[in-house]
Design a protein around this motif. Structure first.
Motif, PDB file in Angstrom:
ATOM      1  N   GLY A  39      -3.895  -6.262 -16.120  1.00 10.33           N
ATOM      2  CA  GLY A  39      -5.223  -6.856 -16.042  1.00 10.33           C
ATOM      3  C   GLY A  39      -5.171  -8.352 -16.266  1.00 10.33           C
ATOM      4  O   GLY A  39      -4.096  -8.966 -16.300  1.00 10.33           O
ATOM      5  N   GLU A  40      -6.315  -8.942 -16.461  1.00  9.13           N
ATOM      6  CA  GLU A  40      -6.428 -10.401 -16.612  1.00  9.13           C
ATOM      7  C   GLU A  40      -5.618 -10.922 -17.793  1.00  9.13           C
ATOM      8  O   GLU A  40      -5.025 -11.995 -17.736  1.00  9.13           O
ATOM      9  CB  GLU A  40      -7.900 -10.787 -16.779  1.00  9.13           C
TER      10      GLU A  40
ATOM     11  N   ARG B  65       1.817 -13.927 -14.892  1.00  4.04           N
ATOM     12  CA  ARG B  65       1.747 -12.908 -15.950  1.00  4.04           C
ATOM     13  C   ARG B  65       3.148 -12.450 -16.363  1.00  4.04           C
ATOM     14  O   ARG B  65       3.325 -11.845 -17.415  1.00  4.04           O
ATOM     15  CB  ARG B  65       0.975 -11.686 -15.465  1.00  4.04           C
TER      16      ARG B  65
END
Length: 301
Positions: A92-93, A117
């Protein structure tokens, strides 16, 4: 912090067990047969300081729901293509992805899919999977993490706190890419030496092979230096000491997989290293010779 460990083999299982032991929220993403075993028997961790069994939360790709705060990728290179798609629901974010594979090809593939990420990571541990149990064979256990470059997301304190538990040493590196190259250079040298001569380090040295061993180490280290990540003196001396030790029974994991006829990481480790050497115009004749032998052996099996 929700931690997803992709793979519950020797590496993922050992570090996951240490995290669970300290109450961390750990889920394992595994194949259906491994999930069934873990659900029925738990995760048994046989370590130098004792044996323990943990109930685990094991999910398959079809069951995975996220997001997670940390995704640790602890599979071998052969499992990576599936993992690239499988972990998508978990990222996710605010997720950080930390792969613990050797080499660098996996970093490129994960970053292409998940961008900044993805952080750098490597582990040092001697462990194996035996009858479904994770067995750590030596007390040494370290986990090194760090940003790959300035574009990477920062390693926030909650992530480091979640990963910092007894049983292994957590190292935060400001040059994790250099550390990855350093380890890769050693792994390739070890693979070249033991696969080319098809024997233990002790027997290779006893047969008069020490000059060839030293040449293989220097060859792989020239590639790392040309890539901008020279191997440090301490690491160089450790490589020479380990690969020229008289009487040593050491063999590389690549050699053990090849001899056993198991799926192996020849192309991920040695093939990719040779390709980068060519791109950097660094001759690697011993590595090339080893690759011909391994590839020909694979064709004939």
């Amino acid at each position: 912090m929700r931690i997803l460990i992709v793979g519950a083999g020797a590496t993922g299982g050992a570090f996951g067990a240490r995290l669970q032991e300290c109450g961390r929220d750990v889920t394992y993403l595994v194949r259906p047969e491994r999930a069934a075993h873990l659900r029925a028997h738990g995760l048994t961790f046989v370590a130098p300081d004792g044996t323990r069994t943990f109930p685990v939360r094991a999910v398959t790709a079809a069951e995975l729901a996220g997001p997670f705060d940390v995704v640790i990728v602890a599979v071998k290179s052969g499992g990576l293509p599936a993992v690239l798609d499988d972990i998508a629901p978990a990222v996710g974010e605010g997720t950080v992805v930390i792969p613990f594979l050797n080499g660098l090809a996996h970093v490129d593939q994960l970053r292409e899919r998940y961008g900044d990420r993805v952080l750098g990571g490597l582990v040092r541990i001697v462990a194996t999977l035996r009858d479904g149990q994770v067995v750590q064979l030596h007390p040494l256990a370290t986990m090194t993490v760090g940003a790959l470059d300035a574009s990477s997301v920062p390693l926030l304190a909650p992530v480091l706190d979640a990963l910092d538990v007894p049983g292994f040493e957590l190292i935060v590196s400001d040059d994790v890419l250099g550390a990855l190259w350093e380890k890769w250079a050693f792994i390739v040298a070890a693979g070249v030496v033991t696969c080319l001569f098809r024997n233990t380090v002790g027997n290779i040295v006893a047969a008069g092979g020490e000059p060839q061993v030293r040449a293989a180490i220097e060859e792989t280290e020239r590639v790392a230096a040309a890539a901008g990540h020279p191997v440090g003196r301490t690491a160089h001396e450790q490589s020479v000491g380990l690969l020229t030790q008289p009487g040593s029974a050491f063999t590389s994991s690549l050699y053990r997989d090849v001899v056993a006829g198991n799926p192996n990481e020849t192309e991920h480790l040695l093939g990719d290293y040779a390709a980068r050497a060519r791109a950097l115009a660094v001759p690697v004749p011993t590595l090339d010779l080893t690759l011909v032998q391994l590839r020909a052996g694979a064709l004939g099996s």
